[in-house]
Structure formats: C-alpha cells, structure tokens
Design a protein around this motif. Structure first.
Motif, short mmCIF file in Angstrom:
data_model
loop_
_atom_site.label_atom_id
_atom_site.label_comp_id
_atom_site.label_asym_id
_atom_site.label_seq_id
_atom_site.Cartn_x
_atom_site.Cartn_y
_atom_site.Cartn_z
N CYS B 159 -9.12 -0.85 -2.99
CA CYS B 159 -10.39 -1.57 -3.04
C CYS B 159 -10.09 -3.06 -3.13
O CYS B 159 -9.19 -3.48 -3.86
N PHE B 160 -10.84 -3.86 -2.38
CA PHE B 160 -10.56 -5.30 -2.32
C PHE B 160 -11.86 -6.07 -2.57
O PHE B 160 -12.86 -5.84 -1.91
N ALA B 161 -11.81 -6.97 -3.55
CA ALA B 161 -12.97 -7.81 -3.85
C ALA B 161 -12.77 -9.19 -3.25
O ALA B 161 -11.77 -9.87 -3.54
N PHE B 162 -13.66 -9.60 -2.41
CA PHE B 162 -13.53 -10.84 -1.67
C PHE B 162 -13.75 -12.06 -2.55
O PHE B 162 -14.54 -12.05 -3.49
N GLY B 163 -13.07 -13.12 -2.17
CA GLY B 163 -13.28 -14.40 -2.85
C GLY B 163 -14.41 -15.18 -2.19
O GLY B 163 -15.33 -14.60 -1.65
N PRO B 164 -14.33 -16.50 -2.21
CA PRO B 164 -15.38 -17.34 -1.62
C PRO B 164 -15.51 -17.05 -0.13
O PRO B 164 -14.56 -16.59 0.50
N PRO B 165 -16.70 -17.30 0.46
CA PRO B 165 -16.90 -17.04 1.87
C PRO B 165 -15.84 -17.70 2.75
O PRO B 165 -15.58 -18.89 2.62
N SER B 166 -15.23 -16.89 3.59
CA SER B 166 -14.30 -17.42 4.59
C SER B 166 -14.30 -16.43 5.75
O SER B 166 -14.81 -15.32 5.64
N ASP B 167 -13.73 -16.84 6.86
CA ASP B 167 -13.69 -15.94 8.00
C ASP B 167 -12.79 -14.73 7.70
O ASP B 167 -11.76 -14.89 7.07
N VAL B 168 -13.24 -13.61 8.18
CA VAL B 168 -12.60 -12.34 7.83
C VAL B 168 -12.34 -11.55 9.10
O VAL B 168 -13.13 -11.58 10.04
N ILE B 169 -11.21 -10.84 9.12
CA ILE B 169 -10.92 -9.90 10.21
C ILE B 169 -10.52 -8.57 9.60
O ILE B 169 -9.68 -8.52 8.70
N PHE B 170 -11.16 -7.51 10.08
CA PHE B 170 -10.76 -6.14 9.74
C PHE B 170 -10.00 -5.58 10.94
O PHE B 170 -10.53 -5.60 12.05
N ALA B 171 -8.81 -5.06 10.70
CA ALA B 171 -8.01 -4.55 11.83
C ALA B 171 -7.44 -3.18 11.51
O ALA B 171 -6.92 -2.96 10.43
N ASN B 172 -7.55 -2.29 12.50
CA ASN B 172 -6.93 -0.98 12.37
C ASN B 172 -5.83 -0.88 13.42
O ASN B 172 -6.10 -0.69 14.59
N GLY B 173 -4.59 -1.02 12.98
CA GLY B 173 -3.46 -0.98 13.93
C GLY B 173 -2.89 0.40 14.13
O GLY B 173 -1.98 0.59 14.93
N SER B 174 -3.41 1.37 13.39
CA SER B 174 -2.83 2.72 13.48
C SER B 174 -3.47 3.50 14.62
O SER B 174 -4.35 3.01 15.32
N ASP B 175 -3.03 4.76 14.76
CA ASP B 175 -3.57 5.61 15.83
C ASP B 175 -4.60 6.60 15.28
O ASP B 175 -4.92 7.59 15.93
N GLN B 176 -5.07 6.33 14.03
CA GLN B 176 -6.12 7.15 13.44
C GLN B 176 -7.31 6.26 13.11
O GLN B 176 -7.13 5.09 12.81
N PRO B 177 -8.52 6.83 13.13
CA PRO B 177 -9.64 6.01 12.69
C PRO B 177 -9.50 5.63 11.21
O PRO B 177 -8.89 6.36 10.44
N CYS B 178 -10.04 4.47 10.90
CA CYS B 178 -10.04 4.02 9.51
C CYS B 178 -11.50 3.96 9.05
O CYS B 178 -12.37 3.48 9.78
N ARG B 179 -11.72 4.42 7.83
CA ARG B 179 -13.08 4.41 7.32
C ARG B 179 -13.10 3.63 6.00
O ARG B 179 -12.25 3.83 5.14
N TYR B 180 -14.04 2.71 5.90
CA TYR B 180 -14.14 1.97 4.65
C TYR B 180 -15.59 1.72 4.31
O TYR B 180 -16.47 1.78 5.18
N THR B 181 -15.86 1.47 3.06
CA THR B 181 -17.22 1.24 2.57
C THR B 181 -17.34 -0.21 2.12
O THR B 181 -16.45 -0.72 1.42
N VAL B 182 -18.40 -0.87 2.54
CA VAL B 182 -18.64 -2.27 2.20
C VAL B 182 -19.74 -2.35 1.15
O VAL B 182 -20.81 -1.77 1.34
N PHE B 183 -19.46 -3.05 0.08
CA PHE B 183 -20.48 -3.29 -0.95
C PHE B 183 -20.86 -4.76 -0.92
O PHE B 183 -19.99 -5.62 -1.09
N LEU B 184 -22.13 -5.02 -0.69
CA LEU B 184 -22.61 -6.40 -0.72
C LEU B 184 -23.54 -6.56 -1.90
O LEU B 184 -24.55 -5.87 -2.01
N GLY B 185 -23.18 -7.48 -2.78
CA GLY B 185 -24.06 -7.80 -3.90
C GLY B 185 -24.75 -9.12 -3.65
O GLY B 185 -24.09 -10.11 -3.33
N ARG B 186 -26.06 -9.13 -3.78
CA ARG B 186 -26.79 -10.36 -3.53
C ARG B 186 -27.10 -11.08 -4.85
O ARG B 186 -27.43 -10.44 -5.84
N MET B 187 -27.02 -12.38 -4.80
CA MET B 187 -27.34 -13.19 -5.98
C MET B 187 -28.85 -13.19 -6.22
O MET B 187 -29.60 -13.53 -5.32
#
Lengths: 187, 187
Positions: B159-187
DNA sequence: GACATAAATCTACTATAGTGGATTCATTAG
DNA sequence: CTAATGAATCCACTATAGTAGATTTATGTC
C-alpha cells in the motif's frame, strides 16, 4: 464572464486543459470517450454546444463526475469579484432581479443581492437550501418573510438568520422595490 | 444506474423535481430560462439531450450553478453501492479498466478499483488530484509507480500513500494483469 | 353537465449537433 | 531537402436539438 453566453468557451478551455494534462491527442480522447474526433475538435474551438449525453462521455473518460467537471470550470473565477462581472439574472415576467455578488465553488460562502419589485413575491422551497445556512439583510425597502411557519416583517437594515430548512416566501407588498442581500453558508 | 446511458433521464427527473418544488409550470420555467416550452417538456420526458447552452439557462433560472445542479443529480445515489451497479469504464485502446466502488458527491472518500493489463501504463497529471489525498493498495500482480520523482516497486498487498500532488505514472511491466485499489480522500 | 382557462404535448419546420472519411497542417527522421 | 506519420480541421452528410404555434388534456368554476 456572463453565466450563459460564454459557457461553451469555458467548456472548451476546460476540456482542452484536461486533455493536455493527460497528454492525450484529440483522437485518443475521442476513442476513450466514444465520440468523433471532429466533435472533440469543434467543442474545443467553441464551435458547438455539446449535449449532456456527449458531455457525460467526455467527463467519464477523464475520470470525473459531471459535478466535478463543472466545478473545475466554475472555480476558475478570480478571488476578486468585480461588479461589472457579477452575473445578473432578471425574471422576465416579474422583474425580480438577482445579482451574484460572490459564488465560488469550494468557497464556503455565497452572497446574492436580490431586488424584488413592488407587489411581487417569490417562493423558495426548503429543499433549495438543505446543507446550507442562510441569512438575509434588507438593504432598502420593506420585506415580508414567511419562514418557519410564521410571517416576519423586516425593515431596512434588518437582518434575519434562518432556522432549519423549510419553505420560504419573500413578499414585497409595498409600492417601492425592496432590495435585500442573501448570505448562504455551506457546511 | 449506468453513468452514461441514463443521464438524460436523471436530468429529466431533477429538472421536474426542481420545477415542482418551486411551483412553476413548464411555461413559467420556459419563460424564466428563455427556452421553448416544447423543449422543457421534451427534456423532462427524457426525449432529448439538452445542449450545454440550454442546461446553463435552466440551471440559472433555478438559481443554481452547473456544478450544484449536477451534484444534486449525482448525490441521489444510495448509501449501498452494489457491485452490479458500480460503473465500469474500459479504455478501448489499452484495456485499462476502472470500476467505481464508491463515489458519492459530498462523501469525503472515493474508492476505485483499477485493472492494468500487461505491458501497459497510465499517467495521471498532478492537477487531477489537487485538494485530495490519495493512496493505492495493490490487490494482485505487481505495479511500478512513478511518484514524487522516484520509481517504486509495489507487490501484491503493498500500500502506498501519496505525498503532495505531482505527476504520476502507473506501469505494469509484467505479463500478468495488475489490479489495485485507489482511495481518494477529499478535504 | 357546459365553459373557460391553465398546462402539457404535438407538429412541422429550421438550425445545428454529431459522424466517418478526406484533407491539411505540423513534426520528425533520414 | 523528402517522406512518413501524427494531429487537427474540413466536408458532406444524417440525426436530432430547438422553435413557434396548434392541439389536446387537465383542472376549476358555475
């Protein structure tokens, strides 16, 4: 910016900005949104007013709800709200007039000035201000206010803080226009 | 409710509800919005998809911004978000798939499940998550994440908690699908 | 019931949104 | 420079949004 005339150009700017930020071409956005390239191009040049159906497709491709898409448009307003830029709306049949003094998405306070012509009244359903707290301040003339099940007579300078949401009527029974300012605080 | 197909009927219901709450007839709303009666009638029956220009006129007549108009539509969702009703969007060209687990206007948390196909990546501009806090949790496969100027390798369960807003890239370099869940908390 | 009027929908039309494919423009590589 | 390719706009068309006025439906009064 007039609230009605220039909305298509505001949409154009926002779509172009969102697309640019993602590094997408018009063709890529068109593919993700299942919309023609030509239409994306035309919208971005402000040459067409997209239908709701089309806008939902585009907003979804950006990963946005319609509410968040439009709040991004509307929150681009300046911190300084000049009189000449404040949106004014007049009801064609009653002459009721509303000037939006301050309304910025995300900012917890809205200020609206209303002019109610002689012998006119306006009703406001309780559901209109769920989740907000509202107060009015009479700046000229006299106002009769139905709120919380009772009638209140307000004179110039009087200020009234509303209770829980309920149906409201503003009435001007005099032969002079009445002017009042509405303060909406959002939770 | 599918996010795209049925939006015109959601708009129809909302306009009818707002008009009713104010006690206006179709003719009165048409007059206040400078739109034809026939068009109001057609929109309210879901027989037409109004253009943005027309929608702004209607929202303004109701004293609403477009953002608040649409947030009233979108917040009508149930507290219970069933799997079969969760909106799914697939990028036609990459197979990237996004399921909206929880997204209610006014609720301070959004949950989105993403499936990133093998050898694909997706970029997310920093401006997309200004004012929110974001975390991701890898639920299957492996994910390479570019954030805060660095690459991070995440395995299943990480699990990874993001810091201040910056450009982000999600990459799957493997030969299997990757599944992840995004949690967005609003101020 | 008859009659009047308000409200909503229908009709026939014009204006424009939306499309697929062609063309033009901009960029890059050799 | 040429050639190739990506990106944006143009073109000719179909589909439908939007209108003013006519018609139908619903409501209220006597």
């Amino acid at each position: 910016m007039s609230p009605i005339v220039d909305f298509d150009s505001a949409i154009a700017d926002r779509i172009r900005a969102e697309r640019s930020a993602r590094g997408w071409s018009i063709a890529e956005l068109a593919g993700k949104a299942s919309v023609s390239k030509a239409m994306i191009s035309r919208i971005e040049r402000g040459e067409a007013s997209p239908t709701a159906t089309l806008l939902v497709k585009i907003a979804t491709a950006f990963g946005l709800t319609m509410a968040s898409f439009f709040s991004r448009i509307e929150e681009k307003q300046q911190r300084l709200s000049r009189l000449t830029n404040q949106p004014v709306w007049t009801d064609p049949e009653t002459g009721y007039r509303r000037r939006q003094i301050l309304a910025q998405s995300g900012f917890p306070l809205e200020i609206t000035e209303v002019e109610l012509p002689p012998c006119q009244e306006v009703a406001l359903p309780g559901s209109s201000y769920t989740f907000v707290r509202q107060a009015i301040w009479v700046t000229s003339g006299t106002l009769r206010l139905f709120e919380g099940g009772d009638w209140h007579d307000l004179a110039e300078g009087d200020c009234f803080a509303f209770g829980p949401p309920s149906d409201v009527i503003f009435a001007n029974g005099s032969d002079q226009p009445c002017r009042y300012t509405v303060f909406l605080g959002r939770m």
